[in-house]
Design a protein around this motif. Sequence first.
Motif, PDB file in Angstrom:
ATOM      1  N   LYS A 198    -100.959  23.019  40.756  1.00  0.00           N
ATOM      2  CA  LYS A 198    -102.231  22.508  41.242  1.00  0.00           C
ATOM      3  C   LYS A 198    -103.146  22.176  40.072  1.00  0.00           C
ATOM      4  CE  LYS A 198    -103.433  24.505  45.167  1.00  0.00           C
ATOM      5  NZ  LYS A 198    -104.189  25.383  46.060  1.00  0.00           N
TER       6      LYS A 198
ATOM      7  N   ALA B  20     -96.634  31.428  49.520  1.00  0.00           N
ATOM      8  CA  ALA B  20     -95.942  30.252  48.978  1.00  0.00           C
ATOM      9  C   ALA B  20     -95.764  30.391  47.479  1.00  0.00           C
ATOM     10  CB  ALA B  20     -96.739  28.988  49.305  1.00  0.00           C
ATOM     11  N   GLN B  21     -96.798  30.924  46.817  1.00  0.00           N
ATOM     12  CA  GLN B  21     -96.705  31.061  45.359  1.00  0.00           C
ATOM     13  C   GLN B  21     -95.649  32.091  44.980  1.00  0.00           C
ATOM     14  OE1 GLN B  21    -100.134  32.522  43.177  1.00  0.00           O
ATOM     15  NE2 GLN B  21     -99.954  30.767  41.841  1.00  0.00           N
TER      16      GLN B  21
ATOM     17  N   ALA C  41     -98.726  29.383  36.765  1.00  0.00           N
ATOM     18  CA  ALA C  41     -97.708  29.614  37.800  1.00  0.00           C
ATOM     19  C   ALA C  41     -97.708  28.469  38.791  1.00  0.00           C
ATOM     20  CB  ALA C  41     -97.993  30.927  38.519  1.00  0.00           C
ATOM     21  N   PRO C  42     -96.556  28.144  39.326  1.00  0.00           N
ATOM     22  CA  PRO C  42     -96.513  27.111  40.360  1.00  0.00           C
ATOM     23  C   PRO C  42     -97.087  27.653  41.653  1.00  0.00           C
ATOM     24  CG  PRO C  42     -94.351  28.056  40.067  1.00  0.00           C
ATOM     25  CD  PRO C  42     -95.227  28.670  39.031  1.00  0.00           C
ATOM     26  N   CYS C  43     -97.566  26.763  42.521  1.00  0.00           N
ATOM     27  CA  CYS C  43     -98.116  27.230  43.784  1.00  0.00           C
ATOM     28  C   CYS C  43     -97.176  27.016  44.946  1.00  0.00           C
ATOM     29  CB  CYS C  43     -99.459  26.594  44.058  1.00  0.00           C
ATOM     30  SG  CYS C  43     -99.554  24.916  43.574  1.00  0.00           S
ATOM     31  N   GLY C  44     -96.093  26.337  44.733  1.00  0.00           N
ATOM     32  CA  GLY C  44     -95.136  26.143  45.821  1.00  0.00           C
ATOM     33  C   GLY C  44     -93.897  25.490  45.266  1.00  0.00           C
ATOM     34  N   TYR C  45     -92.881  25.428  46.126  1.00  0.00           N
ATOM     35  CA  TYR C  45     -91.676  24.766  45.651  1.00  0.00           C
ATOM     36  C   TYR C  45     -91.013  24.094  46.824  1.00  0.00           C
ATOM     37  CZ  TYR C  45     -88.282  27.861  47.794  1.00  0.00           C
ATOM     38  OH  TYR C  45     -87.507  28.517  48.690  1.00  0.00           O
TER      39      TYR C  45
ATOM     40  N   ALA D 226     -94.227  31.207  33.252  1.00  0.00           N
ATOM     41  CA  ALA D 226     -95.095  30.918  34.394  1.00  0.00           C
ATOM     42  C   ALA D 226     -96.033  32.072  34.706  1.00  0.00           C
ATOM     43  CB  ALA D 226     -94.247  30.600  35.624  1.00  0.00           C
TER      44      ALA D 226
ATOM     45  N   PHE E  48     -99.754  25.120  50.680  1.00  0.00           N
ATOM     46  CA  PHE E  48    -100.782  25.440  49.707  1.00  0.00           C
ATOM     47  C   PHE E  48    -101.785  24.313  49.499  1.00  0.00           C
ATOM     48  CE2 PHE E  48     -98.815  22.646  46.766  1.00  0.00           C
ATOM     49  CZ  PHE E  48     -97.458  22.733  47.013  1.00  0.00           C
TER      50      PHE E  48
ATOM     51  N   MET F 226    -101.055  30.936  51.250  1.00  0.00           N
ATOM     52  CA  MET F 226    -100.961  30.314  49.929  1.00  0.00           C
ATOM     53  C   MET F 226    -100.335  31.265  48.923  1.00  0.00           C
ATOM     54  SD  MET F 226    -104.550  28.308  49.982  1.00  0.00           S
ATOM     55  CE  MET F 226    -104.642  27.575  48.401  1.00  0.00           C
TER      56      MET F 226
ATOM     57  N   ALA G 147    -104.468  24.090  47.996  1.00  0.00           N
ATOM     58  CA  ALA G 147    -103.044  23.901  47.810  1.00  0.00           C
ATOM     59  C   ALA G 147    -102.785  22.502  47.376  1.00  0.00           C
ATOM     60  CB  ALA G 147    -102.357  24.147  49.123  1.00  0.00           C
TER      61      ALA G 147
ATOM     62  N   ALA H 203     -92.224  30.617  45.361  1.00  0.00           N
ATOM     63  CA  ALA H 203     -91.929  29.694  44.266  1.00  0.00           C
ATOM     64  C   ALA H 203     -91.534  30.457  43.014  1.00  0.00           C
ATOM     65  CB  ALA H 203     -93.135  28.807  43.989  1.00  0.00           C
ATOM     66  N   LEU H 204     -92.256  31.557  42.757  1.00  0.00           N
ATOM     67  CA  LEU H 204     -91.932  32.321  41.554  1.00  0.00           C
ATOM     68  C   LEU H 204     -90.576  32.995  41.679  1.00  0.00           C
ATOM     69  CD1 LEU H 204     -95.412  33.781  40.710  1.00  0.00           C
ATOM     70  CD2 LEU H 204     -94.047  32.323  39.290  1.00  0.00           C
TER      71      LEU H 204
END
Lengths: 214, 284
Positions: free
Chosen positions: B244, A150-151, B217-221, A169, B283, A147, B29, A154-155
């Motif tokens: 999320k 993945a974060q 912050a985003p958790c995935g893209y 963000a 996630f 997880m 997630a 994304a960042l």
Amino acid sequence: MAALGAAARALALQGRSGGLRACLPRPCWPHAPGRESHLWATALLSLRAALPVRGEPLRKKKKVDPRKEQAAKDRLKKKIKKLEKVSQELIPIEDFITPVKYLQEERQRPEPEVPFEVSERRTLLMKKWTLYKQQEAEAEQKKIRSMLEAQQEALRELRQESELLYQAAIRRDDSLFPFEKEGPTYTPATPGYQAPEGKYNDVTKVYVQVVHKR
Amino acid sequence: MAAPMRKMLHGTARSLECPWRLRTLCAAATAAPAAAATPGKSAASPNGGSPWRLLGALCLQRPPVISQPLSPLQVEMAELLEQIEVEKSRYSDHEIRALEEAQRLERKKADIYDSDDDDEKDILLVQDLEDTWEQKFLQFKPEPRVTEADKKNDQTSLHRKLDQNLVLLVKEKLGDQETWMLPYAEWQVGETLRGTAERALATLSQNSVEAKFLGNAPCGYYKFKFPQAFRTENSIGAKVFFFKALLQSGNLSQARKKNDHAWVSKEELGDYLKPKYLAQQAFI
């Protein structure tokens, strides 16, 4: 305490001197008429009673005395400090203190006789359990890592897109904590449930930690 | 341009706290299935010249309400631990009372003692007490763990699968096909991506849903390219960033039609989402 004593003594002194001053003008009428003669006599008597008649002349308070007072005060303070150092009582944790009544003989259970097969089964089960828990912990760690990965990805992508959005963000969210949430129960909540009413006496002991001032 | 520069400096000063931010694990997630491209969204969104459109998607989760059932090994272990605990413990008051009463009953039967010391506590035996307690317990009827919605398999209800995380999916029309995906909204100038996600939630639910967003912050893209027909100079494809959120109260059912949305658990995600989209949902 010492200060109070000194103040008391000062007051006493004042009182005595006041009394003395009040008494002195009294016997100014040696030729008092007969009607007040008994009064004059009682005044003299009271005058004598007012003065501390010991046969010694009155001693004035010398300068050494304040120093003695100070020394006495210091000694008292040191004694108090020593007492305080010794008695720093910590609040007892009631769970760790076994009440005496449970240590008595008649409360002990008879020793259970565990047959060999049962004890074997138990050890095997415990070994399986340790393995299971290890797998569970590893799976949890793996999930957390994935997880986070993945974060981070994304960042990174967001940063490539726009620096401004990226900075927004990664800003800390102050409204997130403190975060309170009720955890899961065994059965779901019954809608419209009324708990039975009743009174109870709260007998928990409340300890207060005494903080001694230095 | 001075204003954005100042903002960035301010941001970098705070980025020292960034490691803390990134290490905090927020809720589960959120799977953000971003399937096909978004047709028809030709609003000009300047991303500083990059050819990717930005979309903010929302992974709304309903956290579990009841605990998960124990596996057989866990049940065995729990029993074993209880047994060991009882073996190593001392007698409680209740048990001592039971033992004494058993002894007295034996003595009565043996006819050694008369009813001399029977006046003491003969009114209520331990057995009677335990029976009354049992009766009281049986009178209480807890809610069943498997709800009606489970039996009917109603996908739009929130009361299904109370022991698992449920994620919200919506069916959107992309191009010519309808696909299931996480709700999203296009990013507009002047708002952060989290704001986009919040806007998506608001438009979807018409403000009847309360959710707690877990961080900025985003958790995935998910990155995808538009099919050739929709590509323009500005946009080759789109990047969807998932945020999320935990559902606190409210439900969607009043706002949307019946078949447009679903609350699905993790195992069922595979039935709804396309494989490529699903793969990014590490996630959830």
